[in-house]
Design a protein around this motif. Structure first.
Motif, PDB file in Angstrom:
ATOM      1  N   GLN A   1       0.830  -1.206   0.000  1.00 12.33           N
ATOM      2  CA  GLN A   1       0.000   0.000   0.000  1.00 12.33           C
ATOM      3  C   GLN A   1       0.865   1.258   0.000  1.00 12.33           C
ATOM      4  O   GLN A   1       0.589   2.221  -0.733  1.00 12.33           O
ATOM      5  CB  GLN A   1      -0.920   0.001   1.219  1.00 12.33           C
ATOM      6  CG  GLN A   1      -1.840   1.208   1.317  1.00 12.33           C
ATOM      7  CD  GLN A   1      -2.810   1.315   0.167  1.00 12.33           C
ATOM      8  OE1 GLN A   1      -3.814   0.620   0.144  1.00 12.33           O
ATOM      9  NE2 GLN A   1      -2.551   2.194  -0.788  1.00 12.33           N
ATOM     10  N   LEU A   2       1.912   1.262   0.805  1.00 13.92           N
ATOM     11  CA  LEU A   2       2.797   2.422   0.840  1.00 13.92           C
ATOM     12  C   LEU A   2       3.476   2.639  -0.514  1.00 13.92           C
ATOM     13  O   LEU A   2       3.579   3.780  -0.994  1.00 13.92           O
ATOM     14  CB  LEU A   2       3.851   2.249   1.932  1.00 13.92           C
ATOM     15  CG  LEU A   2       4.847   3.400   2.095  1.00 13.92           C
ATOM     16  CD1 LEU A   2       4.132   4.709   2.386  1.00 13.92           C
ATOM     17  CD2 LEU A   2       5.853   3.081   3.192  1.00 13.92           C
ATOM     18  N   ASP A   3       3.911   1.546  -1.138  1.00 15.78           N
ATOM     19  CA  ASP A   3       4.529   1.653  -2.465  1.00 15.78           C
ATOM     20  C   ASP A   3       3.559   2.255  -3.468  1.00 15.78           C
ATOM     21  O   ASP A   3       3.950   3.074  -4.321  1.00 15.78           O
ATOM     22  CB  ASP A   3       5.003   0.279  -2.954  1.00 15.78           C
ATOM     23  CG  ASP A   3       6.221  -0.234  -2.201  1.00 15.78           C
ATOM     24  OD1 ASP A   3       6.860   0.565  -1.481  1.00 15.78           O
ATOM     25  OD2 ASP A   3       6.527  -1.438  -2.307  1.00 15.78           O
ATOM     26  N   ARG A   4       2.294   1.855  -3.378  1.00 17.10           N
ATOM     27  CA  ARG A   4       1.278   2.388  -4.289  1.00 17.10           C
ATOM     28  C   ARG A   4       1.131   3.903  -4.110  1.00 17.10           C
ATOM     29  O   ARG A   4       1.049   4.663  -5.081  1.00 17.10           O
ATOM     30  CB  ARG A   4      -0.063   1.687  -4.022  1.00 17.10           C
ATOM     31  CG  ARG A   4      -1.265   2.277  -4.763  1.00 17.10           C
ATOM     32  CD  ARG A   4      -1.335   1.847  -6.207  1.00 17.10           C
ATOM     33  NE  ARG A   4      -1.714   0.450  -6.322  1.00 17.10           N
ATOM     34  CZ  ARG A   4      -2.975  -0.008  -6.338  1.00 17.10           C
ATOM     35  NH1 ARG A   4      -3.983   0.842  -6.242  1.00 17.10           N
ATOM     36  NH2 ARG A   4      -3.221  -1.297  -6.468  1.00 17.10           N
ATOM     37  N   LEU A   5       1.109   4.341  -2.877  1.00 15.04           N
ATOM     38  CA  LEU A   5       0.959   5.765  -2.588  1.00 15.04           C
ATOM     39  C   LEU A   5       2.159   6.566  -3.085  1.00 15.04           C
ATOM     40  O   LEU A   5       2.008   7.626  -3.696  1.00 15.04           O
ATOM     41  CB  LEU A   5       0.785   5.964  -1.080  1.00 15.04           C
ATOM     42  CG  LEU A   5      -0.469   5.333  -0.455  1.00 15.04           C
ATOM     43  CD1 LEU A   5      -0.349   5.323   1.064  1.00 15.04           C
ATOM     44  CD2 LEU A   5      -1.731   6.056  -0.886  1.00 15.04           C
ATOM     45  N   GLU A   6       3.348   6.041  -2.827  1.00 16.23           N
ATOM     46  CA  GLU A   6       4.558   6.765  -3.237  1.00 16.23           C
ATOM     47  C   GLU A   6       4.727   6.748  -4.749  1.00 16.23           C
ATOM     48  O   GLU A   6       5.213   7.733  -5.340  1.00 16.23           O
ATOM     49  CB  GLU A   6       5.768   6.157  -2.539  1.00 16.23           C
ATOM     50  CG  GLU A   6       5.766   6.418  -1.026  1.00 16.23           C
ATOM     51  CD  GLU A   6       6.945   5.814  -0.306  1.00 16.23           C
ATOM     52  OE1 GLU A   6       7.304   6.332   0.773  1.00 16.23           O
ATOM     53  OE2 GLU A   6       7.506   4.811  -0.809  1.00 16.23           O
ATOM     54  N   ALA A   7       4.315   5.654  -5.389  1.00 14.31           N
ATOM     55  CA  ALA A   7       4.409   5.581  -6.849  1.00 14.31           C
ATOM     56  C   ALA A   7       3.501   6.607  -7.514  1.00 14.31           C
ATOM     57  O   ALA A   7       3.749   7.027  -8.652  1.00 14.31           O
ATOM     58  CB  ALA A   7       4.062   4.175  -7.331  1.00 14.31           C
TER      59      ALA A   7
END
Length: 240
Positions: A177-183
């Motif tokens: 989820q964090l990767d999705r937000l940062e991407a």
């Protein structure tokens, strides 16, 4: 408009906190879960927001939810349901679960306060002719849970597409989820990790961290009663 969402489900024995059994019975596990919801609602109620939502799966609403707008969760996997509620909110929105009864309301207040301060600073900069007035603002608040998931997600501009498709209930859910937000190019601010109550060890850890909560009091009562009953049974067995 500021919004705080508590996602929870009805505490039906055998349907909630089943990993607490054993050593707890299904009925005791449901009682502990009900106490956790009440603690969570109490923390959320201590935060000054425009809108409070109980995003609920069930029919019997929990005590403490009387002043909440109750929205049924509907169907679909958890990512779909989370996306749905974010898509139906406008303005700074924070979501929390029911499994962190140790939550301090100050953590939630600080999120909304930081957004408000950033907005005030951006407005002042814009009025002064500063062209990058939104620089340094926080788009998302995110809090990992100890099991690899996340206990809170806050978005300045709610967007369900940032959640939809993220695999839930896995040990890497939080990281994905964090990767999705940062991407997506969002500026993410991490808040403290919390223990998410899944197992009896988790429950005892949380009760020790927050001994004055309803959750801790309920767990202590249940475990002390169980211990006394077991001790009485041993004495009876020895006499026979």
């Amino acid at each position: 408009m500021t919004t705080l969402i508590v996602i929870a489900k009805e505490t039906i024995p055998g349907k909630v906190k089943t990993r607490l059994h054993p050593p707890l019975s299904y009925e005791e596990a449901a009682e502990v879960a009900a106490a956790a919801i009440q603690d969570t609602l109490a923390a959320a109620s201590a935060v000054d927001v425009d809108r409070r939502i109980l995003y609920f799966d069930g029919n019997l609403f929990p005590p403490g939810s009387e002043h909440y707008e109750v929205v049924p969760q509907g169907t679909g996997d958890l990512d779909v349901r989370l996306a749905h509620i974010f898509d139906h909110c406008t303005g700074p929105t924070v979501l929390i679960g029911m499994d962190t009864p140790q939550l301090d309301a100050r953590v939630l207040r600080d999120m909304f306060a930081q957004w408000a301060a950033e907005d005030e600073a951006a407005t002042a900069d814009a009025n002064a002719g500063v062209t990058d007035a939104d620089a340094g603002t926080t788009d998302v608040f995110f809090g990992f849970a100890n099991d690899g998931g996340f206990w809170t997600l806050g978005m300045r501009e709610p967007d369900g597409s940032l959640i939809r498709g993220v695999p839930m209930s896995q040990d890497d859910t939080g990281r994905v989820q964090l990767d999705r937000l940062e991407a997506a190019g969002l500026r993410v601010s991490l808040v403290p990790e919390l223990v998410d109550v899944d197992t009896i060890d988790d429950a005892r850890t949380v009760a020790a961290l927050a001994p004055h909560t309803r959750f801790a009091e309920t767990l202590r009562r249940i475990e002390s009663t169980t211990s006394a009953t077991a001790e009485g049974a041993r004495h009876e067995h020895d006499r026979n």
